[in-house]
Design a protein around this motif. Structure first.
Motif, short mmCIF file in Angstrom:
data_model
loop_
_atom_site.label_atom_id
_atom_site.label_comp_id
_atom_site.label_asym_id
_atom_site.label_seq_id
_atom_site.Cartn_x
_atom_site.Cartn_y
_atom_site.Cartn_z
N GLU A 80 2.12 0.74 10.40
CA GLU A 80 2.79 1.06 11.65
C GLU A 80 3.61 2.34 11.51
O GLU A 80 3.55 3.22 12.37
CB GLU A 80 3.67 -0.13 12.05
N MET A 81 4.34 2.45 10.39
CA MET A 81 5.17 3.64 10.13
C MET A 81 4.34 4.92 10.12
O MET A 81 4.79 5.97 10.55
CB MET A 81 5.79 3.54 8.72
N SER A 82 3.13 4.80 9.60
CA SER A 82 2.31 6.00 9.44
C SER A 82 1.37 6.22 10.62
O SER A 82 0.53 7.12 10.57
CB SER A 82 1.50 5.89 8.14
N LEU A 109 -3.38 4.49 1.86
CA LEU A 109 -3.60 4.91 3.25
C LEU A 109 -4.72 5.93 3.33
O LEU A 109 -5.56 5.89 4.23
CB LEU A 109 -2.31 5.51 3.84
N PHE A 111 -1.05 4.40 11.62
CA PHE A 111 -2.42 3.95 11.42
C PHE A 111 -2.81 2.81 12.36
O PHE A 111 -3.99 2.61 12.62
CB PHE A 111 -2.62 3.50 9.96
N THR A 139 0.85 -1.19 0.00
CA THR A 139 0.00 0.00 0.00
C THR A 139 0.88 1.24 0.00
O THR A 139 1.95 1.25 0.61
CB THR A 139 -0.98 0.03 1.19
N LYS A 176 3.81 -3.02 8.07
CA LYS A 176 4.94 -2.12 8.32
C LYS A 176 4.59 -0.67 7.93
O LYS A 176 4.86 0.28 8.67
CB LYS A 176 6.16 -2.58 7.50
N VAL A 177 3.92 -0.52 6.78
CA VAL A 177 3.53 0.82 6.33
C VAL A 177 2.47 1.40 7.27
O VAL A 177 2.52 2.59 7.62
CB VAL A 177 3.03 0.79 4.87
#
Lengths: 112, 282
Positions: free
Chosen positions: A89-91, A58, A93, A53, A86-87
């Motif tokens: 978590e990074m952002s 997002l 969300f 994604t 991972k994305v």
């Protein structure tokens, strides 16, 4: 990207396969919006078939969770693959979306 | 800097803070060169600024690897700055100037000069933006003029390790203190597609700041941000330059995973809606 909508009353499971990105996010968002407009506000996205994604994806997820909650329901994610997790978590969300290991647990998470 | 062309999607590479891990961006640099995909601008923060500057000056990946091996090694931290430390601990006796660094800045400046000389932002082959943090206010500062060596020196000024560096009359610290992954700079400069190398660093504060900024930047604009988060499979520390080849290979592998989507994005005209074939609803 393939989207299959399955009614599991009182929830609606949206099975997504492919990438949720700038090329597909509009279609996904329109599909989810249709469900909310039809009163199916207890939405679950089965992401077991999604390996990527981007920022557009997002934005689609966030718009949907806002709409679902405004309508009295919720938009929850199931079977999130590690690259997508991972994305999320990074952002940040993962702090605002509810995630479940599989669809059945996500369905059970909604009050009867 | 010249205006960007408006008829095609504009691509910006953003290299976030991450010391030696930032060399992973050279992996993407190699892949893009092979595929004939040009960047419109490059943005670097902290360790990322070292590589961003080399790319903007037109060096290829192999040259950058050789250059940075010469620039970044343990020699740059060997000499302690005792005068600065004494100033901090005995301020009245040694006239504390409001900031200090434990490591003498001479070696790191000499190392950076070896790479960039006195070349300026005006001499780059593509627009370069280097992110630092203003000491007085904590605000992010985007540096895009003057000597590259000054901008990079400011961007890597790790607090308490190196003294802040003066640029445009202001003292600057490491960019990771305000904007560890500066995709906002790329958005502001008109980029549509933003491959971004992100790294977790050994600082809870920086990682939390990164998460907060990244979340906001993802949602605040139409630009497509492609997060590239290489898996190294082993720790990569501040001076692990002997791991360059591994780091670059991991960066290239992560870039290859993004390549099909990146190519699709760049083939789609900016004004057109998503292709009906792109998604199918049942």
């Amino acid at each position: 990207m393939d989207i299959i909508v399955e009614q599991r009353t009182p929830t609606t499971v949206v099975r997504i396969t492919g990438s949720v990105d700038g090329l597909t996010a509009d279609t996904l968002m329109a599909t989810l919006q249709q469900q909310i407009d039809a009163g199916n506000t207890r939405l679950i996205a089965d992401l077991s078939g999604v390996s990527y994604t981007s920022s557009a994806g997002l934005r689609a997820l966030l718009a949907t969770v806002k709409q679902a909650r405004s309508a009295g329901g919720d938009f929850r994610l199931a079977s999130v693959m590690p690259p997508v997790h991972k994305v999320l978590e990074m952002s940040g969300f993962t702090t605002i979306l509810k995630l479940y290991p599989d669809v059945e647990l996500a369905i059970a998470s909604f009050p009867a | 800097m010249s205006a960007l062309p408006s008829q095609r999607k504009r691509v910006a590479l953003v290299i976030g803070a991450g010391s030696v891990k930032c060399a992973a961006a050279l992996g993407l640099w190699k892949v893009l060169k092979r595929e004939g995909i040009a960047l419109d601008l490059v943005v670097g923060c902290s360790g990322g600024s070292i590589y961003a500057a080399c790319m903007a000056l037109g060096y290829d990946a192999e040259e950058v690897e050789a250059m940075t091996l010469g620039m970044w090694n343990r020699d740059v931290t060997k000499r302690r700055d005792y005068a600065s430390m004494l100033g901090a601990f005995l301020p009245k006796l040694f006239s504390f100037r409001g900031h200090f660094g434990m490591v003498h800045g001479e070696a790191v400046l000499a190392a950076l000069k070896k790479g960039y000389g006195d070349r300026t932002f005006a001499e780059t082959v593509m627009p370069l933006f280097v992110v630092a943090t203003e000491l007085a206010t904590g605000q992010q500062a985007t540096l895009d003029s003057g000597r590259i060596v000054d901008a990079v020196r400011a961007s890597i000024a790790i607090p308490y390790i190196w003294e802040p560096w003066e640029v445009n009359g202001k003292l600057m610290l490491d960019g990771c203190l305000s904007d560890p992954l500066p995709v906002d700079v790329a958005i502001k400069e008109g980029a549509d597609v933003i491959p971004s190398y992100a790294f977790h660093v050994n600082s809870i504060y920086t990682n939390n700041l990164f998460r907060a900024n990244y979340s906001f930047h993802n949602l605040a604009h139409h630009a497509e941000i492609l997060p590239i988060v290489p898996e190294f499979g082993e720790p990569v520390n501040l001076f692990d330059t002997h791991k360059f080849a591994h780091v670059i290979a991991c960066g290239a592998r992560a870039a290859e995973e993004q390549l099909p989507y990146l190519k699709q994005l760049l083939a789609v005209p900016e004004s057109s809606a998503p292709s009906p074939e792109a998604a199918r609803v049942q």
